[in-house]
Design a protein around this motif. Structure first.
Motif, PDB file in Angstrom:
ATOM      1  N   ASP A 110       0.828  -1.206   0.000  1.00  0.00           N
ATOM      2  CA  ASP A 110       0.000   0.000   0.000  1.00  0.00           C
ATOM      3  C   ASP A 110       0.860   1.254   0.000  1.00  0.00           C
ATOM      4  OD1 ASP A 110       0.866   0.384   2.646  1.00  0.00           O
ATOM      5  OD2 ASP A 110      -1.059  -0.198   3.524  1.00  0.00           O
ATOM      6  N   ILE A 118      -4.592  -9.193  -1.378  1.00  0.00           N
ATOM      7  CA  ILE A 118      -5.781  -8.932  -2.181  1.00  0.00           C
ATOM      8  C   ILE A 118      -6.364 -10.291  -2.563  1.00  0.00           C
ATOM      9  CG2 ILE A 118      -6.675  -7.903  -4.309  1.00  0.00           C
ATOM     10  CD1 ILE A 118      -5.521  -5.838  -2.278  1.00  0.00           C
ATOM     11  N   TRP A 123     -15.226 -11.488  -5.435  1.00  0.00           N
ATOM     12  CA  TRP A 123     -15.620 -10.271  -6.125  1.00  0.00           C
ATOM     13  C   TRP A 123     -16.612 -10.602  -7.238  1.00  0.00           C
ATOM     14  CZ3 TRP A 123     -10.657  -6.955  -7.306  1.00  0.00           C
ATOM     15  CH2 TRP A 123      -9.970  -6.701  -6.104  1.00  0.00           C
ATOM     16  N   LEU A 139     -12.190  -4.645   0.232  1.00  0.00           N
ATOM     17  CA  LEU A 139     -11.254  -3.555  -0.057  1.00  0.00           C
ATOM     18  C   LEU A 139     -11.545  -2.285   0.737  1.00  0.00           C
ATOM     19  CD1 LEU A 139     -10.803  -3.829  -3.923  1.00  0.00           C
ATOM     20  CD2 LEU A 139      -9.281  -4.635  -2.128  1.00  0.00           C
ATOM     21  N   VAL A 142      -8.516  -0.721   2.472  1.00  0.00           N
ATOM     22  CA  VAL A 142      -7.365  -0.452   1.613  1.00  0.00           C
ATOM     23  C   VAL A 142      -7.407   1.001   1.139  1.00  0.00           C
ATOM     24  CG1 VAL A 142      -6.216  -1.144  -0.532  1.00  0.00           C
ATOM     25  CG2 VAL A 142      -7.329  -2.866   0.890  1.00  0.00           C
ATOM     26  N   PRO A 144      -7.189   4.326  -1.164  1.00  0.00           N
ATOM     27  CA  PRO A 144      -7.744   4.470  -2.518  1.00  0.00           C
ATOM     28  C   PRO A 144      -6.750   4.179  -3.654  1.00  0.00           C
ATOM     29  CG  PRO A 144      -8.465   6.290  -1.141  1.00  0.00           C
ATOM     30  CD  PRO A 144      -7.445   5.516  -0.342  1.00  0.00           C
ATOM     31  N   THR A 146      -4.030   2.193  -3.628  1.00  0.00           N
ATOM     32  CA  THR A 146      -3.762   0.750  -3.668  1.00  0.00           C
ATOM     33  C   THR A 146      -4.994   0.005  -4.164  1.00  0.00           C
ATOM     34  OG1 THR A 146      -2.235   1.022  -1.815  1.00  0.00           O
ATOM     35  CG2 THR A 146      -2.982  -1.223  -2.286  1.00  0.00           C
ATOM     36  N   ARG A 147      -6.177   0.441  -3.726  1.00  0.00           N
ATOM     37  CA  ARG A 147      -7.426  -0.179  -4.166  1.00  0.00           C
ATOM     38  C   ARG A 147      -7.555  -0.093  -5.688  1.00  0.00           C
ATOM     39  NH1 ARG A 147     -11.349   3.133  -2.093  1.00  0.00           N
ATOM     40  NH2 ARG A 147     -11.041   2.170  -0.066  1.00  0.00           N
ATOM     41  N   LEU A 151      -7.722  -3.203  -8.221  1.00  0.00           N
ATOM     42  CA  LEU A 151      -8.855  -3.376  -9.121  1.00  0.00           C
ATOM     43  C   LEU A 151      -8.382  -3.507 -10.566  1.00  0.00           C
ATOM     44  CD1 LEU A 151     -11.322  -0.716  -7.637  1.00  0.00           C
ATOM     45  CD2 LEU A 151     -11.523  -3.209  -7.443  1.00  0.00           C
ATOM     46  N   TRP A 173     -15.678   0.939  -8.299  1.00  0.00           N
ATOM     47  CA  TRP A 173     -15.694   0.040  -7.148  1.00  0.00           C
ATOM     48  C   TRP A 173     -16.937   0.284  -6.318  1.00  0.00           C
ATOM     49  CZ3 TRP A 173     -14.656   1.605  -1.849  1.00  0.00           C
ATOM     50  CH2 TRP A 173     -14.646   0.531  -0.957  1.00  0.00           C
ATOM     51  N   GLU A 175     -18.684  -1.113  -2.696  1.00  0.00           N
ATOM     52  CA  GLU A 175     -18.424  -1.871  -1.470  1.00  0.00           C
ATOM     53  C   GLU A 175     -19.407  -3.021  -1.301  1.00  0.00           C
ATOM     54  OE1 GLU A 175     -18.580  -1.066   3.302  1.00  0.00           O
ATOM     55  OE2 GLU A 175     -18.183   0.619   1.969  1.00  0.00           O
TER      56      GLU A 175
END
Length: 182
Positions: A110, A118, A123, A139, A142, A144, A146-147, A151, A173, A175
């Motif tokens: 991160d 991950i 998902w 996520l 995590v 933003p 790194t997210r 993704l 994304w 949640e």
């Protein structure tokens, strides 16, 4: 642009050494595998900012993939490189990573350089009109940046690199998993 002579040299080298490359992959020591990796790294990086991997092939023994790293201009170059590839009995050559709908968990770092696992196994993804909606509850914690990278990596693997480059314009994304049309 990559000069044609550099592409020809690469493939002449590959064809000349492909039996040795296979031997090192199949029976080589860790030291020989590392030496081979470093040698191929130098060759591929000589073309530019590309990555590569060798995987088992469905059609032949092995498959060399030179990845454009999710970049449109580099995709055109990897297509050019692979178009010049020799026809070898044990090798298949690809200009982008193929689709892999079952992405395994992986580790990345991160923004604080802390490791993050991950796990995309639960998902859900939907593609429509250039947008991939990704439903991934795991996520939330995590950061933003790194997210978004996670993704992008998972979408690229799931749909294939060429599809990601050519068709996907945006990642969204969510949640919680709630189908947009439900």
């Amino acid at each position: 642009m990559i000069p044609e002579r550099d592409i020809r040299r690469f493939w002449l080298w590959w064809a000349k050494n492909e039996a040795l490359i296979r031997k090192v992959i199949e029976k080589g020591s860790e030291a020989k595998l590392l030496e081979l990796k470093e040698h191929i790294d130098r060759k591929v990086l000589g073309f530019g900012h590309f990555t590569w991997e060798i995987i088992e092939s469905q059609n032949k023994t092995y498959c060399l993939i030179i990845s454009p790293n999710r970049d449109y201009d580099r995709l055109q170059l990897t297509k050019k490189i692979m178009k010049a590839a020799p026809d070898l009995a044990h090798w298949e050559f690809r200009y982008a990573k193929p689709e892999n709908p079952r992405v395994s968990p992986f580790k990345m770092y991160d923004a604080l350089l802390d490791p993050v696992i991950i796990d995309p196994s639960n998902w859900e993804m939907e593609f429509a009109n250039g947008i991939v909606h990704i439903y991934a509850e795991n996520l939330v914690e995590v950061d933003p940046e790194t997210r978004l990278e996670a993704l992008d990596l998972v979408v690229t693997a799931h749909f294939g690199e060429e599809f990601r480059i050519m068709e996907v314009k945006q990642l969204e994304w969510e949640e919680n998993y709630e189908k947009k049309n439900a």
